[in-house]
Structure formats: C-alpha cells, structure tokens
Write an enzyme that holds these catalytic residues in place. Structure first.
Site, PDB file in Angstrom:
ATOM      1  N   SER A 262      11.712   1.165  17.980  1.00 26.04           N
ATOM      2  CA  SER A 262      10.931   0.668  19.302  1.00 26.04           C
ATOM      3  C   SER A 262       9.909  -0.466  18.356  1.00 26.04           C
ATOM      4  CB  SER A 262       9.899   1.107  20.022  1.00 26.04           C
ATOM      5  OG  SER A 262       8.840   1.926  19.152  1.00 26.04           O
ATOM      6  N   LYS A 263       8.862  -1.416  18.907  1.00 27.84           N
ATOM      7  CA  LYS A 263       7.947  -2.378  18.672  1.00 27.84           C
ATOM      8  C   LYS A 263       6.673  -1.986  18.168  1.00 27.84           C
ATOM      9  CE  LYS A 263       8.293  -4.557  22.975  1.00 27.84           C
ATOM     10  NZ  LYS A 263      10.229  -4.198  23.889  1.00 27.84           N
ATOM     11  N   ARG A 264       6.536   0.021  17.809  1.00 29.10           N
ATOM     12  CA  ARG A 264       5.474   0.523  17.477  1.00 29.10           C
ATOM     13  C   ARG A 264       6.120  -0.072  15.370  1.00 29.10           C
ATOM     14  NH1 ARG A 264       6.694   6.091  15.598  1.00 29.10           N
ATOM     15  NH2 ARG A 264       8.550   7.090  17.126  1.00 29.10           N
TER      16      ARG A 264
END
Length: 308
Positions: free
Chosen positions: A242-244
């Site tokens: 994910s973006k994290r």
C-alpha cells in the site's frame, strides 16, 4: 443478471483513491485493467475515488495522474471525481428509501463490535438492531441497506464461482455514514452504472465486497458488470502493498521497467529485449499478448526493479 451481450463495447475503469501517491499494487491493477480493456478494443475510464474527504492527501490525485501519464496509461474521456457527485448519490438513496429498502441506524461501531464478538467474513456483522425501527432514545446516525436472507453469487473472471450469504456475512450494510459521507459501496455501484462500466478489473482485496455491490445493483434494477479480481502484491512483511510502503520512483526513464515488473507479476512473460524499452512499447506488447490463463491466483511479494 450480468451483461452477457458480447456485442456490447467493453468498458473498463481504474479507480484509485488519492490518499497517497501511486504504488506498485495500484500500478498492477491499472496495467491489468488497461491491457484487458485495450485488448478487447474497449474504453478505459479513470475515476478518482476521493469520497472519503478526511483521508484525501492534498496533491495526491495530481501525483497519481502524473504517474499514469508517465507510464503511458492514457484514459478515455474526463476523470470522474466522486467528491462532485453528492447530489447523484443523494437521489439514489431517496429512490431506495421510497421503496422501503433502507433504514436509519443509531448504532455506533463500538456497539456493533460488542454485539458481534465473532466477526463474519468481512468484519463485524450488523445484528439488525434498528432494521425494524430505531429503539427508544436512539437518534439516526448511519443509513443502511436492508439485505435478504439469501446467497448472492457470481463467477469471477479469475477466482471462479463465488457466493456470500449477505445476512450472516455482513448484515445490513451502510450506504451513508454517521459522519454524513456517502459510503464506498453506494458510490462504486452508482458510478459504474452511470459510466457504463461493464467490466471491473481490480485487486482481490475487494472480492468480498462484490456480492454487496451486485445486490445493490439488483435493488436499483441495474445489470451488474462482470468482475475479475487480480492477485494482490504483498510487502516484505506479508501485508498488502500500500501507499505506506512507499511510492513508485516513476521517473520517465524508469517507467518501462516498472511496467514490465507489473506485467511479470501478473504472469505475463515480457521479452528480455523489451525490459528497457519506452512505456508505449511495453504497453503495446502487453495489450497484444495479455493472457488471462497466465494470471496467478496467489498473492505474492513482487520482484521490483532496482533503484536507479
């Protein structure tokens, strides 16, 4: 009932959320949906799912659009922004209310969790506390769609036959949240219908949401799209990428390598001589050679290109 008329133009879409920049998992979904749409001679639409305003990161939408353009992923028509469609969502909810298909709910998430110690397939199951009227002293918070005591099934383009008993798996689900925002399940159905989308290609993390969306299509008297859910890309910790986990280093000279990596993750064997080619050449190869039978079903950690 699905749209079975194969003479109908293929209309696919990519629908990122602007909660951060483009990451590899999003690129996989974009490449898979793009190649299948273009291979069928169809349209590929772009929708920005900025419905959840508190989670939207300023500038992220523009960054995602630039990333797609860097990869040569050109969409048809204008970008559809969910944040500009409140009036449409409100009208659909009112139509459902007139038919007695929705009801006001006064339960908090904490109360639902407390009453459902054994979660269903998709998290805590709503126990039906308010489906026959708000208990005394309760004020309306969310708006829920009343679900039937029956199984909703469909055939996924990769994972095959799927079934879900809505009442025991999720219960009556939210169409408008307690904070006043319209829920994802409502928006995605309305947007797909209004845009004429008849082929949904997206990540397997949304496989469990599909029966709810099909049922809502049925409630509204709309045919639902066909669905194909792609395998998930995992981070090294085994969690969904994910973006994290960081944005893609989508510099123009690296875009081709990332496109090739996305195609390889999807089981498409990119020729070695193309790995350093411009994005347009790699996409053209992907469209011409993309084969559904090569798609893997298992989530996996991708083999990402080395940093420049």
């Amino acid at each position: 009932m699905t749209r079975e008329d194969r003479t109908t133009e293929y209309v696919g879409r990519f629908a990122p959320s602007p909660t951060g920049p483009l990451h590899f998992g999003s690129l996989v979904a974009a490449v898979g949906s793009y190649c299948l749409a273009r291979q069928a001679g169809g349209r590929w639409l772009l929708r920005m799912e900025d419905l959840d305003r508190p989670r939207v990161v300023p500038g992220a939408a523009d960054e995602i659009l630039r990333g797609l353009e860097t990869c040569g992923l050109e969409w048809d028509g204008e970008v559809l922004w969910q944040s500009r469609r409140d009036e449409r969502y409100r009208a659909v909810i009112e139509a459902l209310r007139r038919r007695g298909l929705v009801f006001d709910c006064g339960c908090s998430r904490r109360e639902i969790l407390a009453s459902a110690p054994h979660p269903g397939e998709e998290g805590p199951v709503y126990p039906g506390t308010c489906r026959f009227g708000l208990p005394a002293g309760r004020k309306p918070r969310a708006l829920r769609l009343r679900v039937p005591d029956e199984v909703v099934g469909f055939c996924d383009g990769l994972f095959g036959p799927q079934e879900q008993h809505l009442l025991t798996a999720v219960g009556d689900f939210v169409l408008k949240r307690a904070d006043g925002l319209f829920a994802y399940q409502l928006a995605v159905v309305v947007d797909d219908h209004d845009s004429g989308v008849n082929q949904v290609v997206r990540g397997a993390d949304l496989l469990g949401s599909t029966p709810r969306q099909i049922y809502l299509h049925q409630c509204l008297g709309w045919p639902h799209p066909r669905y194909l859910h792609l395998p998930l890309a995992l981070a090294a910790d085994g969690q969904k990428l994910s973006k994290r986990h960081g944005a893609l280093p989508l510099r123009p000279r690296a875009a081709g390598r990332w496109l090739a990596a996305a195609l390889e993750f999807l089981g498409q064997k990119v020729p070695a001589e193309l790995r350093g080619a411009p994005p347009a050449e790699i996409l053209a190869w992907g469209v011409a050679h993309f084969a559904r039978e090569r798609l893997p079903r298992e989530a996996a950690v991708p083999d990402l290109p080395a940093e420049d």
